[in-house]
Design a protein around this motif. Structure first.
Motif, mmCIF file in Angstrom:
data_model
loop_
_atom_site.group_PDB
_atom_site.id
_atom_site.type_symbol
_atom_site.label_atom_id
_atom_site.label_comp_id
_atom_site.label_asym_id
_atom_site.label_seq_id
_atom_site.Cartn_x
_atom_site.Cartn_y
_atom_site.Cartn_z
ATOM 1 N N GLY A 63 0.757 -1.247 0.000
ATOM 2 C CA GLY A 63 0.000 0.000 0.000
ATOM 3 C C GLY A 63 0.781 1.286 0.000
ATOM 4 N N THR A 64 2.098 1.257 -0.177
ATOM 5 C CA THR A 64 2.834 2.515 -0.210
ATOM 6 C C THR A 64 2.755 3.132 -1.611
ATOM 7 O OG1 THR A 64 4.981 1.627 -0.887
ATOM 8 C CG2 THR A 64 4.482 1.599 1.476
ATOM 9 N N ALA A 65 3.067 4.394 -1.701
ATOM 10 C CA ALA A 65 3.049 5.086 -2.990
ATOM 11 C C ALA A 65 4.342 4.869 -3.770
ATOM 12 C CB ALA A 65 2.822 6.585 -2.774
ATOM 13 N N GLY A 66 5.380 4.378 -3.153
ATOM 14 C CA GLY A 66 6.637 4.157 -3.864
ATOM 15 C C GLY A 66 7.786 3.739 -2.980
ATOM 16 N N ILE A 67 7.576 3.728 -1.684
ATOM 17 C CA ILE A 67 8.631 3.317 -0.758
ATOM 18 C C ILE A 67 8.634 1.801 -0.629
ATOM 19 C CG2 ILE A 67 9.289 3.278 1.692
ATOM 20 C CD1 ILE A 67 8.443 6.162 1.870
ATOM 21 N N LYS A 68 9.834 1.238 -0.592
ATOM 22 C CA LYS A 68 10.033 -0.161 -0.221
ATOM 23 C C LYS A 68 10.977 -0.151 0.959
ATOM 24 C CE LYS A 68 9.440 -2.236 -4.765
ATOM 25 N NZ LYS A 68 10.057 -3.073 -5.802
ATOM 26 N N ALA A 69 10.738 -1.049 1.911
ATOM 27 C CA ALA A 69 11.607 -1.117 3.079
ATOM 28 C C ALA A 69 11.700 -2.553 3.559
ATOM 29 C CB ALA A 69 11.079 -0.224 4.201
ATOM 30 N N GLY A 70 12.843 -2.864 4.171
ATOM 31 C CA GLY A 70 13.038 -4.192 4.707
ATOM 32 C C GLY A 70 13.981 -4.181 5.891
ATOM 33 N N PHE A 78 16.610 -1.098 5.460
ATOM 34 C CA PHE A 78 16.831 -0.356 4.220
ATOM 35 C C PHE A 78 15.508 0.239 3.774
ATOM 36 C CE2 PHE A 78 15.512 -4.394 2.415
ATOM 37 C CZ PHE A 78 14.658 -3.995 1.382
ATOM 38 N N VAL A 79 15.604 1.408 3.150
ATOM 39 C CA VAL A 79 14.430 2.076 2.579
ATOM 40 C C VAL A 79 14.828 2.538 1.196
ATOM 41 C CG1 VAL A 79 12.798 3.982 2.793
ATOM 42 C CG2 VAL A 79 13.703 2.884 4.864
ATOM 43 N N THR A 80 14.009 2.174 0.185
ATOM 44 C CA THR A 80 14.232 2.671 -1.171
ATOM 45 C C THR A 80 13.011 3.470 -1.602
ATOM 46 O OG1 THR A 80 13.285 0.767 -2.343
ATOM 47 C CG2 THR A 80 15.629 0.643 -1.780
ATOM 48 N N ALA A 81 13.221 4.408 -2.487
ATOM 49 C CA ALA A 81 12.132 5.242 -2.974
ATOM 50 C C ALA A 81 12.341 5.562 -4.449
ATOM 51 C CB ALA A 81 12.039 6.534 -2.159
ATOM 52 N N ASP A 82 11.237 5.565 -5.200
ATOM 53 C CA ASP A 82 11.283 5.974 -6.602
ATOM 54 C C ASP A 82 11.657 7.446 -6.686
ATOM 55 O OD1 ASP A 82 10.464 3.534 -7.705
ATOM 56 O OD2 ASP A 82 8.361 4.030 -7.463
ATOM 57 N N VAL A 83 12.538 7.771 -7.617
ATOM 58 C CA VAL A 83 12.891 9.174 -7.819
ATOM 59 C C VAL A 83 12.601 9.636 -9.233
ATOM 60 C CG1 VAL A 83 14.605 9.306 -5.990
ATOM 61 C CG2 VAL A 83 15.313 8.586 -8.261
#
Length: 110
Positions: free
Chosen positions: A27-34, A103-108
């Protein structure tokens, strides 16, 4: 647009090597985390996050991150590492105790 825009908590419960925390599927708009736990000598393996930037937040332990061809960063508790998009990198536990991080990744470039 995200499927679920409600705020929520996730407990760090897994003692496995990897625990998915957030993603577009959750359900996030673009964040992935693990949540990652590396035993002594383990690494995540060289990879890139493509068009995503990444932040690594070290919770405990020691290790190193190889970023790009030549940069090595020492990882230790309370250190935060930024990795730009399209950058090869690997995280390795080169100590005698567990290395634990988020870790957290986000679309840029969406």
């Amino acid at each position: 647009m995200a499927k679920n825009t409600q705020a929520r908590l996730i407990k760090l419960e897994s003692m496995e090597k990897y625990q998915r925390l957030f993603s577009k599927d959750s359900g996030t708009a673009g964040i992935k985390a693990g949540h990652v736990i590396l035993q002594p000598g383990q690494s995540v393996g060289a990879h890139t996050t493509g068009e995503r930037e990444e932040v690594i937040i070290v919770l405990k332990g020691n290790g190193e991150a190889k970023v790009g061809k030549d940069s090595i960063f020492k990882l230790e508790k309370d250190v935060v590492l930024y990795i730009p998009p399209r950058t090869d990198h690997d995280v390795k536990n080169n100590s005698s105790v567990e290395l634990e991080y988020i870790f957290v990744t986000a679309d840029v470039f969406n």
